[in-house]
Design an enzyme around this catalytic site. Structure first.
Site, short mmCIF file in Angstrom:
data_model
loop_
_atom_site.label_atom_id
_atom_site.label_comp_id
_atom_site.label_asym_id
_atom_site.label_seq_id
_atom_site.Cartn_x
_atom_site.Cartn_y
_atom_site.Cartn_z
N TYR A 104 -1.64 0.20 10.74
CA TYR A 104 -1.70 -0.29 9.35
C TYR A 104 -0.40 0.04 8.62
O TYR A 104 0.15 -0.79 7.88
CB TYR A 104 -2.91 0.34 8.66
CG TYR A 104 -3.15 -0.11 7.24
CD1 TYR A 104 -3.32 -1.46 6.92
CD2 TYR A 104 -3.25 0.82 6.20
CE1 TYR A 104 -3.56 -1.86 5.61
CE2 TYR A 104 -3.51 0.42 4.89
CZ TYR A 104 -3.66 -0.92 4.61
OH TYR A 104 -3.90 -1.31 3.31
N SER A 114 0.88 -1.17 0.00
CA SER A 114 0.00 0.00 0.00
C SER A 114 0.91 1.22 0.00
O SER A 114 2.08 1.11 0.40
CB SER A 114 -0.84 0.00 1.28
OG SER A 114 -1.49 1.25 1.46
#
Ligand code: NAP
Length: 258
Positions: free
Chosen positions: A156, A143
């Site tokens: 995250y 990501s």
């Protein structure tokens, strides 16, 4: 003299929704026999039926990537195929947007277990077969969170940094062997479940993530980048592909038309 093209097999984790499902569809359309894995068997079975009905080839295997014994059993079951050529480590996701001061360690553990240990489990278990294929590819869906942090994102961001480092290190360690290691790092992607999972089923809050953004990326946009990277000639390794919507200049700079 007749020539035959060997069937090439691609395993996609987290194929029950979003980017994983779209990637499975596109790799199948590109000629791969796709093996769909995720915890929700009904969803991957429905997708496999759709892929098969479209004239392509798919199989399913229910799998929690954090369960190493189950992952090893899955890897052993793949010996029925002539080769295992591609692994797309897509299973993952985010939980919460709490600041470091109040973030729940259980959420951090779950994110690390899924995004990092899950990727480690499946990659380790399939690597012998992928190497034996003579022309293998390991994809890691990290990501942009694996490349820069943002407030409320630390759990995250830490996990996706772990996934990024796994990919970078594996590429170094495998150099000289017939395996490519590709990292795909998407920015804002509007998928059916990612934000809803992050906000524990709060669909109103999830919708706000995309509010006013003219065109977030779609699962198909990201699946196209995965499929493009995988289908380059085998000597071409796309190390890292960062893909964002035009409306997003960084993790913290998003244009909203409100
Ligand atoms: P999604 O729609 O929520 O899909 C997540 C997938 O992961 C589901 O198929 C889920 O299937 C699977 N999964 C979760 N935990 C699992 C586990 N323990 N074992 C096996 N499968 C598991 O999310 P998405 O947007 O498509 O995201 C896919 C990947 O791209 C994730 O790694 C995510 O972090 C990354 N990503 C997403 C975005 C975004 O904005 N959407 C941006 C950058 C990167 P089951 O629940 O059926 O197991």
């Amino acid at each position: 003299m007749s020539t035959t093209t060997a069937i090439r097999t691609a395993v996609v984790t987290g194929a029950s929704s979003g980017i994983g499902a779209a990637t499975a569809r596109q790799l199948a359309a590109a000629g791969y026999h796709v093996v769909l894995t995720a915890r929700r068997k009904d969803r991957i079975e429905a997708l496999a039926a759709e892929i098969t009905a479209a004239g392509h080839s798919a199989a399913v295997h229910a799998l929690d990537v954090t369960d190493r014994a189950a992952v090893d059993a899955f890897a052993a079951s793949l010996d029925r195929y002539p080769s295992v050529d591609v692994l797309v480590n897509n299973a993952g996701g985010a939980l919460g947007v709490d600041p470091v001061a109040t973030g729940d360690p259980a959420d951090w553990r779950t994110m690390y277990e899924t995004n990092v240990i899950g990727t480690l489990n499946v990659t380790q278990a399939l690597l012998p077969a992928i190497t034996a294929s003579g022309d293998g590819t390991v994809v890691v869906l990290s990501s942009t969170a694996g490349h820069a942090t943002y407030e409320g994102g630390a759990g995250y961001v830490a996990a996706k940094n772990g996934a990024r480092v796994l990919a970078e290190t594996l590429r170094l360690e495998l150099v000289g062997r017939p395996v490519r290691v590709i990292e795909i790092a998407p920015g804002l992607v509007k998928t059916e479940e990612f934000a809803t999972t992050r906000f524990r089923g709060d669909t109103e809050r999830a919708a706000k993530v995309y509010e006013g953004v003219a065109a977030p990326l779609t699962a198909d946009d990201v699946a196209e980048t995965v499929t493009w990277a995988v289908t380059r000639p085998s000597h071409v390794n796309i190390d890292l592909l960062v893909v964002r919507p035009r409306a997003q200049a960084s993790n913290t700079k998003l244009h909203r038309e409100l």
